[in-house]
Design an enzyme around this catalytic site. Structure first.
Site, short mmCIF file in Angstrom:
data_model
loop_
_atom_site.label_atom_id
_atom_site.label_comp_id
_atom_site.label_asym_id
_atom_site.label_seq_id
_atom_site.Cartn_x
_atom_site.Cartn_y
_atom_site.Cartn_z
CG ASP A 1 37.88 28.12 45.31
OD1 ASP A 1 37.87 28.85 46.78
OD2 ASP A 1 38.65 28.12 44.28
CB ALA A 2 35.44 22.68 48.55
CD GLU A 3 35.04 25.09 54.16
OE1 GLU A 3 35.15 25.15 55.65
OE2 GLU A 3 36.57 25.69 54.00
CE1 TYR A 4 31.12 32.51 47.60
CE2 TYR A 4 31.39 31.38 45.74
CZ TYR A 4 30.84 32.84 46.40
OH TYR A 4 30.29 33.21 45.55
CG ASP A 5 32.08 26.14 44.26
OD1 ASP A 5 31.98 27.71 44.52
OD2 ASP A 5 32.82 25.00 44.03
CB SER B 1 34.87 64.26 32.20
OG SER B 1 34.56 65.56 32.28
CD GLU C 1 40.86 58.07 44.18
OE1 GLU C 1 40.29 58.15 45.37
OE2 GLU C 1 39.49 58.57 43.50
CE LYS D 1 41.36 59.52 34.16
NZ LYS D 1 40.81 58.88 33.75
CD GLU E 1 36.83 53.79 35.39
OE1 GLU E 1 36.30 54.96 36.06
OE2 GLU E 1 37.39 54.45 34.50
CB CYS F 1 48.90 59.04 -10.82
SG CYS F 1 47.95 58.08 -9.35
#
Length: 672
Positions: free
Chosen positions: A35-39, A84, A115, A117, A175, A410
């Site tokens: 994650d650090a490399e990506y950041d 649809s 697949e 839905k 979707e 009532c």
DNA sequence: GATCCTCGAGTTCT
DNA sequence: CTCGAGGATC
């Protein structure tokens, strides 16, 4: 200031890398970097773009963090309508589908692409020359909303296509949804902040997608799965649906991992059962599986019926059931005085919402199902909407469970309750002296199909009647802004709006006016018949039962209710003061019979592209046609829009002609 | 008198 | 949407 070439090149490299890692992480679930490399890469790109704004492109991954709020969403007309699917409940309906397909194709066993839905929101993504240009919601299938900025924040949606020949135009259908894990995390955060939790992932995704501020959408971590192609130009010719999905996957669009190709009925059902077993463990909610004839040439031969393809069907899981407890059975008083028992349930989450109430209809129904207060019951959402108590779990009945009995007085006004021999409903005998009935009468008067007074809801009527400000519908026309001041939720502006809406309602039609009086057994249709027959209010008021019975579809029972209504001095007085208030109505004249429509019976279903159902109904009536609610042998035409319900199946069964909106307009002579 | 078709009325939750 | 019941039809 111009951009140094190496900066531009570096930005380009970073974008490609970041998108690749996005794909690895969000789609393949196989990150290649920490994650650090990506950041680090992400921040470097952001810096570059900040320094050289010319580099900033809408397809840059940095745009995924969202942009400040824009205007309300613009409407988008889909290049090809987003149709649809027909639904199948139960194996027999799937069998019928497979049989129709086999017969139409003349084959013994058909190959299907299958697949899950997804229970999310259908969207369309338009790529021009490989760049993500426009993202839209499905809307009614013809027109949706432009949610491009929000979709750009969805990490698994490619902003730019690469890796194979890029088509001039590609519209990807799929979707948008929120995975269960994200949903749980989101709700945990909402809870900690003391904010409202979302009821289900679908609603949370819908909320995120409709954010005006896409920075909020970005924090919601939506997912996307593609399942098809809409408009396209420059794509290779596919022979099969499964090949098309491979093509999308090659462009790094997420495709359901559970997709498969199976053969014949046995293959379909095996797949259905397999997914059913896996359902709980899947990372997202699904509400069934989809079967499509795999071969495109075969799809084309099968074609479409009205608004749904004949080559595909959605096999839905059965309605979800859940157990709850009957905490109490309360009694509501309706407009006609009918007492309706309602079960107050221990809140239970079923079919995507939390259910706390369920109608028990009447005393007989309670006896038939043998429901006691304190019982554990099975609850289901019937027809996917209205909660229903299916049955009692007899083994779980506690010792203290009490049977229900209809009160003799009532619950609102204390008057005597009476149940006629041959009626299912028990009724309060006080008539309009019962505040509950008085309120309902006023609400009915103001309702959309009656006098259409906007803004006069239940809460307001409660206050007006309880404080003695109004007693009858006619009193509404004496209200002014001062009289409304001091009511809850009634500031100056809303008071003025309401007075204005009441004033507007004075212009109406005779049919609406008759309907709004709330005469027993006189609904919209009968009110119209009466208006047409008598042409004015006076002759209707003085008509005796025999005269009334001459109106088509009015028999002894309806005639009696009408005569009784106008014989009541109180009612005459209300009608008199309504006239005094300045109500004006159009006389109704016989509609000019138009060939093709006059005398024909229509049924409407689904969402039409341009007209609302009410508008379509109005036009048919204007041309002398009839509109009913259920398909039968007497139905001449079914007008079907998008998402048709069971009526469509019934029409097919009975061989009733199915029209779309265009067909209807043609019949009405409004279109060449 | 039986049967079929419609209409009316009531209902849930967001 | 669903149920119950009114009205028309045969």
């Amino acid at each position: 200031m111009s951009v140094p070439r190496d900066a531009a090149a570096r930005a380009e490299t970073l974008r490609r890398e970041i998108e690749r890692h996005n794909h690895q992480y969000h789609v393949l679930d196989r990150p290649l970097v920490t994650d650090a490399e990506y950041d680090g890469m992400f921040r470097e790109l952001q810096d570059l773009e900040a320094r050289y704004p010319e580099l900033l492109a809408p397809d840059s991954p940095t745009q995924r963090v969202g942009a400040p709020p824009g205007e309300a969403f613009a409407g988008v007309t889909h290049r090809a309508p987003m149709l649809s699917l027909n639904n199948a409940f139960g194996d027999d309906e799937v069998e019928a589908f497979d049989r129709r397909v086999r017969e139409a194709l003349g084959k013994d066993a058909v190959e299907y692409a299958v697949e899950p839905k997804f229970d999310g929101l259908a969207v369309s993504l338009v790529y021009e020359r490989g760049v993500f240009k426009l993202g839209a919601t499905r809307g009614d299938g013809y027109t949706g909303e432009d949610v491009t900025a929000n979709l750009r924040t969805v990490r698994s949606i490619p902003l730019k296509l690469a890796g194979q020949a890029v088509p001039a135009l590609l519209e990807v259908r799929g979707e948008v949804l929120m995975q269960k894990q994200e949903f749980d995390a989101l709700n945990r955060a909402q809870r900690e902040r003391g904010e409202k939790e979302f009821v289900n992932p679908r609603n949370a995704a819908a909320g995120a997608l409709r954010q005006l501020d896409s920075r909020v959408t970005a924090t919601r971590k939506l997912a996307f799965f593609s399942y098809g192609v809409g408009a396209a130009d420059g794509t290779p010719g596919f022979a099969r649906h499964s090949e098309m999905l491979d093509y999308l996957a090659e462009f790094r669009f997420p495709v359901a991992g559970e997709r498969a190709v199976v053969k014949g009925m046995a293959g379909l059902l095996d797949y259905y059962r397999g997914i059913g077993e896996k359902r709980q463990r899947l990372p997202y909610d699904i509400d069934g599986v989809v079967y499509k004839v795999n071969d495109f040439a075969a799809q084309e031969r099968l074609g479409f019926v009205a608004r749904a393809p004949r080559f595909a069907v959605a096999h839905k899981f059965p309605a979800e059931e859940a157990m709850s407890e009957v905490l109490a059975i309360e009694v509501q008083v309706g407009r006609t005085g009918a007492l309706t028992p309602v079960a107050r349930l221990k809140p239970v989450f079923v079919g995507g919402v939390t259910v706390t109430n369920a109608t028990l209809h009447n005393e007989d129904e309670i006896r038939r199902k043998d429901i006691h207060i304190g019982d554990t019951v099975v609850v289901r959402r019937a027809g996917d909407v209205i909660p229903e108590v299916v049955r009692v779990v007899a083994e779980k009945r506690p010792a203290g469970a009490r049977p229900f009995s209809m009160p003799e007085r009532c619950p609102v006004c204390g008057s005597k309750v009476e149940r006629l021999e041959d009626e299912a409903a028990a009724r309060c005998t006080a008539g309009l002296y019962c505040p509950a009935q008085r309120k309902q009468a006023i609400l009915h008067f103001a309702s959309r199909r009656a006098m259409d007074i906007e803004g006069l809801g239940e809460k307001l009527v409660d206050q007006l009647v309880d404080k003695g400000i109004i007693e009858t519908p006619a009193d509404l026309y004496r209200l002014d802004a001062e009289g409304l001041a001091g009511l809850e939720r009634m500031a100056e502006k809303s008071a003025a709006n309401l007075v204005e809406a009441i004033g507007r309602s004075k212009r109406t039609t005779l049919a609406r006016l008759i309907y709004s009086l709330g005469i027993r057994n006189v609904g919209e249709t009968t009110a119209r018949d009466l208006a047409l027959h008598f042409g004015d209010l006076e002759p209707l008021i003085v008509a005796d039962e025999d005269a009334l019975k001459r109106v088509p579809d009015v028999g002894p029972v309806v005639a009696k209710s009408i005569a009784q209504f106008f014989a009541e001095p109180h009612n005459r007085k209300v009608v008199e003061s309504l006239r005094g208030a300045g109500i004006v109505f159009e006389r109704v004249s016989k509609p000019p019979p138009k060939s093709g429509v006059a005398g024909k019976t229509f049924v409407l279903t689904g969402t039409l592209p341009h007209l609302t159902r009410d508008e379509a109904k109005e036009r048919i009536l204007q041309s002398g046609g009839k509109v009913t609610g259920t398909v039968s042998k007497k139905t001449d035409y079914l007008v079907a829009g998008a998402d048709p319900g069971s009526k469509h199946d019934k029409a097919r069964e009975l061989g009733v002609t199915v029209l779309d909106e265009d067909g209807l307009l043609q019949l009405l002579g409004e279109k060449a």
